[in-house]
Each structure stands twice: as C-alpha cells, then as structure tokens.
Enzyme design. Sequence first.
Site, PDB file in Angstrom:
ATOM      1  N   GLU B  31      12.039   4.647 -12.364  1.00 36.80           N
ATOM      2  CA  GLU B  31      12.723   4.579 -13.653  1.00 36.80           C
ATOM      3  C   GLU B  31      12.886   5.976 -14.246  1.00 36.80           C
ATOM      4  OE1 GLU B  31       9.859   2.002 -15.435  1.00 36.80           O
ATOM      5  OE2 GLU B  31      10.443   0.305 -14.167  1.00 36.80           O
ATOM      6  N   GLU B  62       9.876  -3.354 -12.490  1.00 41.25           N
ATOM      7  CA  GLU B  62       8.804  -2.872 -11.612  1.00 41.25           C
ATOM      8  C   GLU B  62       8.598  -3.756 -10.379  1.00 41.25           C
ATOM      9  OE1 GLU B  62       8.551  -2.957 -14.920  1.00 41.25           O
ATOM     10  OE2 GLU B  62       8.285  -0.848 -15.449  1.00 41.25           O
ATOM     11  N   PHE B  85       4.143   4.800 -15.525  1.00 36.93           N
ATOM     12  CA  PHE B  85       2.740   4.883 -15.958  1.00 36.93           C
ATOM     13  C   PHE B  85       1.948   3.967 -15.030  1.00 36.93           C
ATOM     14  CE2 PHE B  85       4.861   6.325 -19.738  1.00 36.93           C
ATOM     15  CZ  PHE B  85       3.973   7.205 -20.344  1.00 36.93           C
ATOM     16  N   PHE B  88       1.670   0.214 -15.400  1.00 36.29           N
ATOM     17  CA  PHE B  88       2.778  -0.692 -15.077  1.00 36.29           C
ATOM     18  C   PHE B  88       2.633  -1.324 -13.692  1.00 36.29           C
ATOM     19  CE2 PHE B  88       5.771   2.058 -17.937  1.00 36.29           C
ATOM     20  CZ  PHE B  88       4.972   1.778 -19.026  1.00 36.29           C
ATOM     21  N   HIS B 131      -0.987   2.576 -21.903  1.00 34.58           N
ATOM     22  CA  HIS B 131      -0.408   3.722 -21.195  1.00 34.58           C
ATOM     23  C   HIS B 131      -1.460   4.754 -20.836  1.00 34.58           C
ATOM     24  CE1 HIS B 131       3.176   1.974 -23.058  1.00 34.58           C
ATOM     25  NE2 HIS B 131       3.915   2.675 -22.232  1.00 34.58           N
TER      26      HIS B 131
END
Lengths: 327, 328
Positions: B31, B62, B85, B88, B131
Amino acid sequence: MLKNLEIPSMITEKKLKDLYKEMWTIRYFDEKVDQFFAKGMIHGTTHLCVGQEASASGSIAVIGGKDKIVSTHRGHGHCISKEGDINKMMAELFGRETGYCKGKGGSMHIADVEKGNLGANGIVGGGIPLAVGAALTSKMKNENYVVLCFFGDGATNEGSFHESLNLAAIWNLPVIFICENNQYGMSGSVKEMTKIEHIATRSEGYGIPGKIVDGLDMFEIMNTVHEAVEHARGGNGPTLIEMKTYRWKGHSKSDAKKYRTREEENEWRAKDGIKRFKDALIDAEVLTEEEAKQLQEEAKTSIEEAVEFAANSPEPSIERLEEDVFA
Amino acid sequence: MTTREITYLEAVREAMSQEMRENEDVFILGEDIGVYGGAFGVTRGMIEEFGPERVRNTPISEAAIAGAAVGSALTGMRPILELQFSDFITIAMDQIVNQAAKTRYMFGGKGKVPMVLRTPAGSGTGAAAQHSQSLEAWMAHIPGLKVVQPSTAYDAKGLLKAAMDDDNPVIFYEHKLLYKTSSNVPEESYKIELGKADIKREGTDVTIVATAIMVHKALEAAEVLEKDGISAEVIDPRTIVPLDKETIIESVKKTGKLIVVHEAVKRGGIGGEIVGVIAESEAFDYLDAPIIRLGGKEVPIPYNPNLEKAAIPQVPDIIAAVKKTVRK
C-alpha cells in the site's frame, strides 16, 4: 457429427466422450470415498462433490495444460478434471506415502502443482487471493496462462472474495472466478445468507462481467467459461461466473441434512448433469447407449483400481514427519 | 568491499533495489509504495527506477495482497510484500499462517513459497495501540515461517538479501525507530545467513540476549555497566526462526548469567523460548543466578509519551536486572 451442438472449437468428439467418462470417474470416486467414510475405513473428513461434476468437468475442459486452477475443500472433481491421478488421490485419502501429499495433506490439501492444480484449500475463500497471485505471475512473466478460481457460495461472503475480485479487476488479471453455488455453505442456505438472488450480480461492484449459468448443463458451462477465458487471454481481465448447482451429499461426513428437505434434494437429483450430458451426446450421435455404458463401466473400474493401489501402498514413515516444512 | 555510512532505511531499500536489478522475478507490492514511497519512505524512488509493474501500488486489501504474494510465489515469482504496519498482519493472517506457511508441507513437499513480508514494528512513534505492536512471537510459533529482526543497517541489508534468496516465506520485521540509525554498510550486495546470531559486544560477567531495538538499549546498558566493573556480553539473535541456540548456550556457559530483553509483551514472548533453550541445555548447569526476562508490560501500547516509554524495557531496567543478577 457434433450436429446441433454449439461448443467451443477445441472440444472434439473424442473430448466429449472423455468428459462423459470423467464425470462418472468423479462421481464414482466420491461415492467410493463416501462408503469408506461410512464404514470408518478412512479417517479425518472429506467433502464430496457428487452432483456437482459438471461445473468441474465443463469448466476445466476448455482450458489447456499450462492453465491453472485453484480449488476448494470440495475439490476431488476439480483435481480429476485437471488430469489428476486418481491412484494418488485415493492413496492420499488413505493417508499413504504414495498419495499426492505423501499422506500429510488429506482430502482438503490435494494439489498437483506441476499439472497446474494449485490445490484444494481448507479455508473457505482462502484460495481466491492465491488465484489472483497466480494470475499476476502469468501477466508479469508473459506466460499467457489463465487461472480458474473455484469457490462456493459461502466463500462469497468472505472478505477475501471482495478484496481479490477488486484487485484482479484493477490489474486486469487473467483469472476466471467460478462460484459453484450449490445452495448451501454447510447448513447456511444461500437464500438465508445473502440478500441477492444471483451472486453473479456482485460482479457489477468490481466493474467486471458477471454470468449466470445452469451449473448442470455442460454445454452452457463450456461456452461461458470459454468466452471468459478468451476475454482474459485478450488482456481484458476477470469474469465472475455463477454456476447454479447442488451437492447431493451432506456438507461433510455426519451431516443429517436437517436444513433442507428430501423433496428439494429429489428435485435437484432429477436434473442430474451427467444424465443430461449423456442424453445430449446420444441425441447428437456422439455416443450410443452401449458406448455410454462402456465408458461408465471403465470409470467404475478405474476407481476399483485406485482403491487397490491405495490399499496396497505403504504408510508414511514416522521419520518423514518433520520433512517438507521448509524448501 | 567499499563501505560507507547509510541508514537502516537506506540499507533496506538498497538491498531490494540491488536484487531487483539482478533478478527479474523479484518485485514489490504494498500500500502506498509507489510515488508516495511507502508510509515510512522505504520504497521512495523505486517506482521511478523499476516502474509500476514491479513496484505495485495496491489497494488497502491486506488479505488479497498477502494472498497475491503467496500465489505469485507459488507460481515462480519472488515477491516482497510491504505491510504498512506490522499490526496489519492481523488482516492478512489467513494467507500468512494457513496458506504461505503450510503450503509446502500440506502438499507433501511440493511447491515452494519464496516471499518476503517486510513490515515496520514497534512502539515509540506515538501511534498508540493498533500501530505499535511487536507480534513476532506469533509468527515464530508457526512452523513454516522464518522470522528476522535486524537491529542495524549492516544487518538489515545482509539479512534482507538472505531473506530474498530463501525459498520459504520470511517475515522481516523492521523497527520504526531504527530506520534513521546508521552504520557502515558495503556498497555491493552481501548476505548474512539466517540463523546466525551476532555477538554485538563481548563480555564475561553476564549474557544479555536482546532483539531489534533492545540490542541498542542493551549496548547502552553495557557501557554504563562497564564503568561499574561489570562486563556484559550482548547477543543479537538477528533471526528468531531459525534461532542460533548454540551461540546463546556457549555465551551462558561462559558468563553463567542470562538476561533476555525484548520489546514485545513479556508474557508469551520469544524471551520465554530463549530461556527454555537454556533451561533444556547443558548451560543450565553453569547458571549462577536466576535468569531475568525483560519485556513489554501486559498492556496495549498507550498514546501518552511517558506511558508509552514505561510500557517497554528501558536502559535503566536492563542495568538494574544485570546488577541484580551479577551482585558484584
């Protein structure tokens, strides 16, 4: 010959006969497996595609050897249609060393990577992103193969379905998404679990063509998939094809099928895809009754031989347990 | 080899770029990795050099992009997947855990999945609970995955080369706070074998096994301890799967004392595994004091900077643990 039959040009008379036999091979294979499970002769679990032979045979009939498929937990038919070796399949179900996965995978993980079968999958919707990846390779390496991605109606409510169709659409990837809508995700009726009548209409949300096919009509299947394959090979991206079909057996073993009626089952059984294919081939004078009977017999015999092969194969050695984790 | 000082971030980018120049099958997807250059800027400039076919900017999907990496790897490509991150990975979990890790075994040794999942981990940026996690122990628990945690620019480049050359799925954790740290890095491509720990500092009184950013905190602690006459050996496993047990065992046999420190939550963290290795080895007989494990507190990473700092081990915690263990 082949009069009144509108079929893709690569489908020869011989191929039609082979397909007829192949459909019986699939049916006898899964009926045999069903018997073995009932008798407790093989352990674990399995998902049978009896009644759904046409969507596997008809779809895979119109692709070539270098094209690929991604299958599902109900994947024996797909494997057989993609030139699968029924001896190795049966041996795998028996958990034997000679099986496709050396006895490590079982029914839900049979794969034949060399033949372009990227595997059954134990996760509903789990194979759809893999098909996108395989199609990406085709595009990036200019290999010009297409990928047939099979999944059931249940998988279309998974996030992976949504993400994958969008990704394949924006990248124009050569993948054909084939939803075998057999009316139930385990016990969940498609009518209960979706608010739309046709899953194929979801294609609009991705800007790709959607087709609804009688999943028990071999000719309609072959023609529709062929068109989608040509579309994909031409660099025009994916198609979503919904095949309306029905699984005659329960979801897996020990399914009392309380979620559906015997009347409904009988209605669908009456629409048997194999019988319809046979009638059409006899009408078209491709087959005679005797030939049909003989092909059916040959299919039955091949399953007996597969059982023989599996039963006489060795168990995997315990020393092999920790092999094959890493390449 | 000609070396020069570059950052950890530049080392990661250089490893990828050099490999992509050499091998047509290697590509990167993720991404915002195109003109944006990735959330942390790691891929900046790459789309300009390699074009959008090989630096594939993806939608926020994802599961699909992880699966596309697995499927393309299974059919002959060597993808590098950048997950923005490391938190994810939760959304890509099926594709990593049930597909990538198991494909070869389930298929009875057929097919291979040569892919690298690169992803920034760790706290310290004020990005809070979703995160900032360090979830490497989850991945280490799954047979079929290799797990890498470089702590320096030099290690990052060499380990990433090894990960890209590997025929198996490799999870490559980059620590966000290390991106701007620098070290001397050779210009040409080189490989650091996966499963080889690095003794970052030799010592005789105590062994500190530290991962990722904790390697630097352990080294800082060792400097302070030296002034107090305590000689600490700092070992960076660099890869937790495969784990270089031998180097750790040999060090503990020498020092007789062990501190294990990581940023991830202590409970269920990889520190327990390392301690288990020692407990089951001949080094157990050499221990002169109980082992101490330092890890993150059992809380989600908080937002407030003071709370955030207090949630994970800091240099004084390491010093205190060593002093308790050494009791000189």
